[in-house]
Design a protein around this motif. Structure first.
Motif, PDB file in Angstrom:
ATOM      1  N   GLU A   1       0.828  -1.206   0.000  1.00  0.00           N
ATOM      2  CA  GLU A   1       0.000   0.000   0.000  1.00  0.00           C
ATOM      3  C   GLU A   1       0.867   1.264   0.000  1.00  0.00           C
ATOM      4  OE1 GLU A   1      -2.990  -0.328  -0.665  1.00  0.00           O
ATOM      5  OE2 GLU A   1      -3.619   1.750  -0.402  1.00  0.00           O
TER       6      GLU A   1
ATOM      7  N   TYR B   1       2.184   1.656  -3.552  1.00  0.00           N
ATOM      8  CA  TYR B   1       1.119   2.096  -4.468  1.00  0.00           C
ATOM      9  C   TYR B   1       0.808   3.580  -4.244  1.00  0.00           C
ATOM     10  CZ  TYR B   1      -0.270  -2.732  -5.791  1.00  0.00           C
ATOM     11  OH  TYR B   1      -0.311  -4.012  -6.274  1.00  0.00           O
ATOM     12  N   GLN B   2       0.600   3.942  -2.979  1.00  0.00           N
ATOM     13  CA  GLN B   2       0.202   5.333  -2.675  1.00  0.00           C
ATOM     14  C   GLN B   2       1.315   6.323  -3.022  1.00  0.00           C
ATOM     15  OE1 GLN B   2      -2.749   6.329  -2.003  1.00  0.00           O
ATOM     16  NE2 GLN B   2      -3.612   4.284  -1.709  1.00  0.00           N
TER      17      GLN B   2
ATOM     18  N   LYS C   1       1.451   6.673  -6.807  1.00  0.00           N
ATOM     19  CA  LYS C   1       0.305   7.477  -7.279  1.00  0.00           C
ATOM     20  C   LYS C   1       0.538   8.965  -6.988  1.00  0.00           C
ATOM     21  CE  LYS C   1      -3.201   3.898  -7.077  1.00  0.00           C
ATOM     22  NZ  LYS C   1      -4.334   3.319  -6.365  1.00  0.00           N
TER      23      LYS C   1
ATOM     24  N   TYR D   1      -0.612   9.628   4.818  1.00  0.00           N
ATOM     25  CA  TYR D   1      -1.801  10.143   4.111  1.00  0.00           C
ATOM     26  C   TYR D   1      -2.029  11.617   4.392  1.00  0.00           C
ATOM     27  CZ  TYR D   1      -3.139   5.445   2.711  1.00  0.00           C
ATOM     28  OH  TYR D   1      -3.147   4.215   2.119  1.00  0.00           O
TER      29      TYR D   1
END
Ligand code: COA
Length: 267
Positions: free
Chosen positions: A12, A15-16, A19, A229
């Motif tokens: 994750e 991926y993040q 991106k 995040y």
């Protein structure tokens, strides 16, 4: 006590991060029409190192940007950019699909890679080494979190001890008397507290010429090594980095005085 990140969490994170880098790339290209996509992709983000085309570790000494497999990915990304450059969401989705399989292929290797902290002589700090027998006035240092899943900020005396050790070793080996580094952390108040007034006075302006390395992109990594995040969202909202690197330096003398007075840590 925090848990070590799992393989799923690392996937994750990759991926993040990729991106977000693609989001950044599209924005950057729109603001810098004279720069090629290939130059932005190779120099300002580090997607290459996360793909199976990187047969080395986290930060290999040579990069094989001219191999057919990488050129094919670049070519596909250029095509996606031409198609979706006016639609951020569609660009990110299609651009990520270009790299996904290659990231998946390298996932386990990336997860097990411990080179992130290799060669760190003083806990979370590493200084440049020289074999020239010369004096090196400034001890230039680098920062990594060797305490994952905990943060090096958790114990307030931890980083002061790392700095004392770094000053001890570099004074002995190279006759150093000054500390210096450039990093995004120099825009973070919690980090700046570690340093004396001289460091605050010497801070350079923010460096907004974004490059691929952790001096810029380390801010999107949490203490556990997962994707941050909170800061990722900030970049998506503002289009800029939450923290830009600044350089600074100060004398060992002032640093030691500060660490003694503020953290009660001394040689
Ligand atoms: C340096 C480093 C250890 C700092 O970590 P830290 O500040 O302890 O990180 P945290 O995990 O506490 O995250 C920082 C903030 O993001 C928040 N955050 C973290 N993960 C989050 C998530 N998943 N969702 C929302 N917010 C999150 C935290 O709550 C914290 O916010 P706060 O300051 O308002 O409390 C870490 O960024 C790192 O290891 N970076 C890579 C190495 C690096 O950058 N080196 C410098 C190279 S020059």
């Amino acid at each position: 006590m925090a848990n070590l990140k799992t393989l799923d969490e690392h996937r994750e994170y990759l991926y993040q991060t990729v991106k977000l880098k693609l989001f950044f790339l599209r924005n950057w290209l729109r603001k810098h029409p004279d720069e090629t996509l290939s130059a932005t992709l190779r120099n300002r983000v580090d997607i290459y190192r996360k793909t199976s085309i990187n047969t080395g570790l986290l930060n290999p000494t040579t990069l094989n940007f001219e191999c057919p497999e990488w050129l094919e990915l670049e070519h596909r990304l250029e095509h996606v950019y031409e198609q979706y450059k006016d639609n951020a969401a569609k660009f990110e989705e299609a651009a990520f699909a270009v790299f996904k399989n290659s990231i998946d292929e390298r996932l386990e290797k990336d997860y097990k890679d411990e080179s992130r902290i290799a060669g760190y002589q003083c806990g979370c700090l590493r200084y440049n080494e020289y074999n020239d027998g010369l004096k090196h006035e400034t001890a230039s240092f680098h920062i990594a979190n060797a305490l994952q899943p905990e943060s090096f900020f958790t114990d307030p005396q931890y980083m002061p001890r790392c700095f004392l050790e770094l000053m001890r070793q570099t004074a002995k080996k190279y006759g150093s008397t000054l500390l210096g580094t450039g990093t995004w952390l120099n825009s973070l108040p919690r980090w700046l507290e570690l340093f004396p007034q001289e460091w605050q006075d010497n801070l350079s302006p923010e460096n907004t010429d974004v490059l691929w390395h952790y001096g810029f992109w380390g801010q999107f990594i949490t203490a556990r090594g997962t994707f941050n995040y909170k800061y990722g969202e900030l970049m998506r909202k503002t289009g800029g980095m939450p923290f830009y690197p600044r350089s600074s330096s100060c004398s060992f003398k002032n640093m030691k005085k500060h660490l003694k007075e503020k953290y009660n840590v001394s040689d």
